[in-house]
Design a protein around this motif. Structure first.
Motif, PDB file in Angstrom:
ATOM      1  N   THR A 195       0.695  -1.123   0.530  1.00 47.14           N
ATOM      2  CA  THR A 195       0.192  -0.119   0.245  1.00 47.14           C
ATOM      3  C   THR A 195       0.925   1.543   0.207  1.00 47.14           C
TER       4      THR A 195
ATOM      5  N   VAL B 200      -2.281  -5.158  -4.045  1.00 46.18           N
ATOM      6  CA  VAL B 200      -1.860  -4.166  -4.287  1.00 46.18           C
ATOM      7  C   VAL B 200      -2.620  -3.570  -3.516  1.00 46.18           C
ATOM      8  N   GLY B 201      -2.970  -2.613  -2.999  1.00 48.95           N
ATOM      9  CA  GLY B 201      -4.292  -2.160  -1.852  1.00 48.95           C
ATOM     10  C   GLY B 201      -4.421  -1.754  -0.632  1.00 48.95           C
ATOM     11  N   SER B 202      -5.599  -1.061  -0.128  1.00 47.42           N
ATOM     12  CA  SER B 202      -6.113  -0.063  -0.649  1.00 47.42           C
ATOM     13  C   SER B 202      -5.797   1.369  -1.144  1.00 47.42           C
TER      14      SER B 202
ATOM     15  N   TRP C 289      -3.483   3.802  -7.060  1.00 47.41           N
ATOM     16  CA  TRP C 289      -3.356   3.981  -8.769  1.00 47.41           C
ATOM     17  C   TRP C 289      -3.460   5.426  -8.934  1.00 47.41           C
TER      18      TRP C 289
ATOM     19  N   TYR D 278       3.286  -0.706  -7.927  1.00 47.72           N
ATOM     20  CA  TYR D 278       2.057  -0.653  -7.844  1.00 47.72           C
ATOM     21  C   TYR D 278       1.653  -1.440  -8.499  1.00 47.72           C
TER      22      TYR D 278
ATOM     23  N   LYS E  38      -0.372 -12.134  -8.361  1.00 48.20           N
ATOM     24  CA  LYS E  38      -0.758 -10.810  -8.710  1.00 48.20           C
ATOM     25  C   LYS E  38      -2.732 -10.485  -8.942  1.00 48.20           C
TER      26      LYS E  38
ATOM     27  N   SER F  99      -4.778  -7.455  -7.212  1.00 49.14           N
ATOM     28  CA  SER F  99      -5.113  -6.013  -6.055  1.00 49.14           C
ATOM     29  C   SER F  99      -6.055  -6.161  -5.525  1.00 49.14           C
TER      30      SER F  99
ATOM     31  N   ALA G 218      -8.533  -1.348  -4.936  1.00 49.26           N
ATOM     32  CA  ALA G 218      -7.042  -0.081  -5.237  1.00 49.26           C
ATOM     33  C   ALA G 218      -8.338   0.490  -6.138  1.00 49.26           C
TER      34      ALA G 218
ATOM     35  N   VAL H 285      -8.661  -8.505 -10.087  1.00 43.91           N
ATOM     36  CA  VAL H 285      -8.393  -7.326  -9.950  1.00 43.91           C
ATOM     37  C   VAL H 285      -9.708  -6.556  -9.868  1.00 43.91           C
TER      38      VAL H 285
END
Length: 379
Positions: free
Chosen positions: A7, A116-118, A122, A133, A144, A146, A149, A176
């Protein structure tokens, strides 16, 4: 499975810290080892530091009346964030330790997946390294994902080169999800990637989880302290007139924020230190009403079942508020300024049974997404 959580750098943003805490705990509840990748920006050269100090001097001495932003350097950031960083260091465990962004690819070698997040990970203006990121460094074996995000805005902020490169990386993701409904279409239209909308990670936990995180008993008294004003930009014209709201509700106002960082830091640094995360949670629990210009101020008002109103923060990202309020049917609680607040809304009761039902449904969707995403390709 060892799952890293990437993050934005965590310093003194209460919502940012708690969403990282929540996502790590949620993944841990799913029987994975969740590890916070606790990042900070790269160090800068002495020459660059000198240039930045000169720019700050100009802002402070010459442009101060123009209300130009005045930002702390890394040493000052560490100082004003000392109490909030204590929560990160002591309660978001395990973690990578406070590492530079450039060390993330090396740390990732010991992981099986990265989420990745939150938060606005992005949003180009906020993201310290878009390639990182979007996991542009990640090897094929690394899962991988998210989770919620955020782009932060409802317009596309990537330039053509960023769009092409980041889209290439995103198409390699296993799953995603984004936080705002507008981001679903933006990512599809510009990166040709199908994303789903999921709730902010903080909604994956209950108010009891946060009370325990703040070292408070679940039965800690609720209410009785008045109106909690969690305001990020108190000097903005749109935030003026809070005493008038307090008078209409017959409550006292109280705040849990330090002085806004400015040139006075050198003379009274203690006045700029952010109170501990635990104190922020306690203030929320003890409030009778919440007024906020913060996205997470709204989220936690919902989690703690506190009546609230929000003042839209367009620069920080209005679409975040609109998307959240649309899910819960709370659009009438969003205003452009304190002066615009409809007095009728102040005493309008909220249907917490229905709101909590929606929140539980969003929570289950969030856990469902993570469960499926972490299973993809697993042996």
């Amino acid at each position: 499975m060892k799952v890293g959580i990437l993050t934005l750098p965590l310093w003194h943003n209460y919502g940012g810290i708690l969403q990282a805490y929540a996502l790590r705990l949620a993944i841990e509840k799913m029987d994975h080892q969740a590890i916070l990748i606790d990042v900070k920006r790269e160090s800068i050269s002495k020459r660059k530091q000198a240039i930045n100090q000169t720019k700050r001097w100009v802002k402070a001495r010459i442009l101060y009346r123009l209300r130009r932003p005045y930002y702390p350097n890394e040493k000052e950031m560490a100082s004003i964030s000392s109490d909030t960083r204590a929560f990160v260091d002591n309660k978001i465990k395990p973690s990578s330790g406070h590492i530079r962004l450039s060390f993330v690819p090396k740390f990732a070698k010991r992981l099986d997946a990265i989420v990745v997040g939150s938060d606005q990970v992005w949003r180009p203006e906020y993201c310290p390294d878009l390639k990182l990121y979007f996991l542009g460094f990640a090897k094929k074996r690394l899962k991988k994902i998210s989770y919620a995000a955020s782009l932060g805005t409802d317009d596309w902020r990537f330039d053509p080169k960023e769009t092409s490169r980041c889209g290439k990386f995103l198409r390699k993701f296993d799953a995603v999800s984004v936080r705002e409904d507008s981001a679903v279409d933006l990512i599809k239209d510009n990166m040709q990637v199908d994303a789903v909308q999921t709730c902010d990670p903080t909604m994956l936990l209950s108010d009891t989880d946060y009370l325990l995180a703040a070292d408070l008993k679940p039965e800690h008294p609720s209410g009785g302290r008045g109106i909690f004003c969690y305001v990020l930009d108190p000097k903005e014209p749109r935030m003026q007139g809070l005493p008038n709201i307090a008078a209409k509700l017959n409550y006292e106002l109280f705040f849990v924020m330090p002085k806004v960082f400015d040139k006075g830091y050198a003379k009274s640094s203690a006045d700029y230190i952010f109170p501990p995360v635990e104190e922020w949670i306690k203030a929320l629990q003890e409030s009778d009403f919440v007024i906020t210009d913060s996205f997470h101020g709204c989220v936690f008002s919902i989690i703690f079942n506190k009546p609230f109103i929000a003042i839209a923060n367009t620069v920080r990202g209005r679409t975040r508020f609109e998307s959240l309020f649309k899910v819960f049917g709370l659009e009438d609680r969003l205003f452009d300024s304190v002066a615009d607040i409809d007095p009728e809304i102040l005493n309008k009761s909220l249907d917490w049974d229905e709101i909590n039902k929606i929140r539980e449904n969003e929570k289950q969707k969030g856990f469902g997404f993570l469960t499926d995403a972490l299973k993809i390709g697993s042996k």
